[in-house]
Design an enzyme around this catalytic site. Structure first.
Site, short mmCIF file in Angstrom:
data_model
loop_
_atom_site.label_atom_id
_atom_site.label_comp_id
_atom_site.label_asym_id
_atom_site.label_seq_id
_atom_site.Cartn_x
_atom_site.Cartn_y
_atom_site.Cartn_z
N TYR A 155 0.83 -1.21 0.00
CA TYR A 155 0.00 0.00 0.00
C TYR A 155 0.87 1.27 0.00
O TYR A 155 0.64 2.19 -0.79
CB TYR A 155 -0.90 -0.04 1.23
CG TYR A 155 -1.91 1.07 1.35
CD1 TYR A 155 -3.10 1.04 0.62
CD2 TYR A 155 -1.70 2.14 2.21
CE1 TYR A 155 -4.04 2.04 0.75
CE2 TYR A 155 -2.63 3.15 2.35
CZ TYR A 155 -3.81 3.11 1.62
OH TYR A 155 -4.74 4.10 1.75
N LYS A 159 1.09 4.16 -2.83
CA LYS A 159 0.72 5.55 -2.52
C LYS A 159 1.89 6.52 -2.71
O LYS A 159 1.69 7.66 -3.13
CB LYS A 159 0.17 5.63 -1.08
CG LYS A 159 -1.17 4.89 -0.90
CD LYS A 159 -2.25 5.43 -1.81
CE LYS A 159 -3.62 4.86 -1.51
NZ LYS A 159 -4.64 5.39 -2.42
#
Ligand code: NDP
Length: 247
Positions: A155, A159
């Site tokens: 993640y 990001k």
């Protein structure tokens, strides 16, 4: 602030932050395409809420990680609406776990949805924006991409990748009057954060100078600013909306 006459596409607009963004853009006058992948009911509910408030919206289902589906969806939207003025790349998933035990499929699905999805949608929309010589793209990143987070290598990588993507795209498209920015939310009250243990939630709040999780509307307000005329001279930036937890 007015978005009267603008056409907006919000990926993952069916619930959570995406829904709040859809409501805000519609409230400001935009016609909003509310994207979802499986939650058709939630997307229809979002559209209903918008219509009841006097706004205009339509649900549009496609998987942002599926290149053919994205291409087909944007082709249809541009044919229907004439152009797209605003794209909010908000769709995102988590597949958390410590790296030693993280499956390759968990890495791939998070990178495919959270990073490749933004690339595919932005690419699909850019032709119409270039033709019009105007456009606004906002990518929803995360504080995790800046601080890193144990259990989130997939993640956080996606990001952080969105930030480099944002800056590069901003440079490429500035001459066509297309701005590209990202927003990095901190902890926001959504289904995603509701999954955290209450004890963990309290511990995190202790590390936030403003002492609370943010609300979806906090992110919606930041998106509205960046896509409005007031935000017209801002490109390649990341707006941190996190109660001060990362400065
Ligand atoms: P939710 O889990 O509440 O909603 C996710 C949305 O993304 C849903 O509308 C979902 O659609 C959609 N979606 C997921 N996968 C796809 C896909 N492949 N194609 C199209 N749509 C998809 O998320 P949040 O509202 O919490 O988060 C929204 C964004 O903000 C994400 O990018 C997230 O990473 C980011 N963020 C969230 C934070 C938070 O604290 N909540 C903090 C920092 C960043 P469907 O209903 O059909 O599944």
């Amino acid at each position: 602030m007015s978005l009267q006459g603008k056409i907006a596409v919000v990926t993952g607009g069916s619930r959570g932050i995406g829904r709040a963004v859809c409501l805000r853009l519609a409230q400001l006058g935009a016609f909003v395409y509310v994207n979802y992948v499986s939650g058709v009911k939630a997307a229809e509910e979002t559209v209903e809420i918008i219509k009841e408030a006097g706004g205009k919206a339509i649900p549009v289902g496609f998987d942002v990680a599926d290149a053919d589906a994205v291409q087909a969806a944007f082709k249809k939207i541009v044919k229907e609406a004439g152009s797209v003025d605003i794209l909010v790349n908000n769709a995102g998933i988590t597949r958390d776990g410590i790296m030693a035990r993280m499956k390759e499929s968990d890495w791939d699905s998070v990178l495919d949805t959270n990073l490749k999805g933004a690339f595919l949608c932005s690419k699909a929309v850019s032709r119409s924006m270039m033709k019009k010589k105007s456009g606004r793209i906002v990518n929803i990143s995360s504080v995790s991409g800046f601080t890193g987070n144990s259990g989130q290598v997939n993640y956080a990588a996606a990001k952080a990748g969105l930030v480099g993507f944002t800056k590069s795209m901003a440079r490429e498209y500035a001459s066509r009057n297309i701005t590209v920015n990202s927003i990095a939310p901190g902890y926001i009250e959504t289904e995603m954060t509701a999954l955290l243990e209450v004890e963990t939630q309290e511990q995190i709040k202790g590390e936030i100078p403003l002492g609370e999780f943010g609300k979806c509307e906090d992110i919606a307000g930041a998106v509205a600013y960046l896509v409005s005329e007031d935000g017209g001279y801002i490109t390649g930036q990341t707006l941190h909306v996190n109660g001060g937890m990362y400065m």
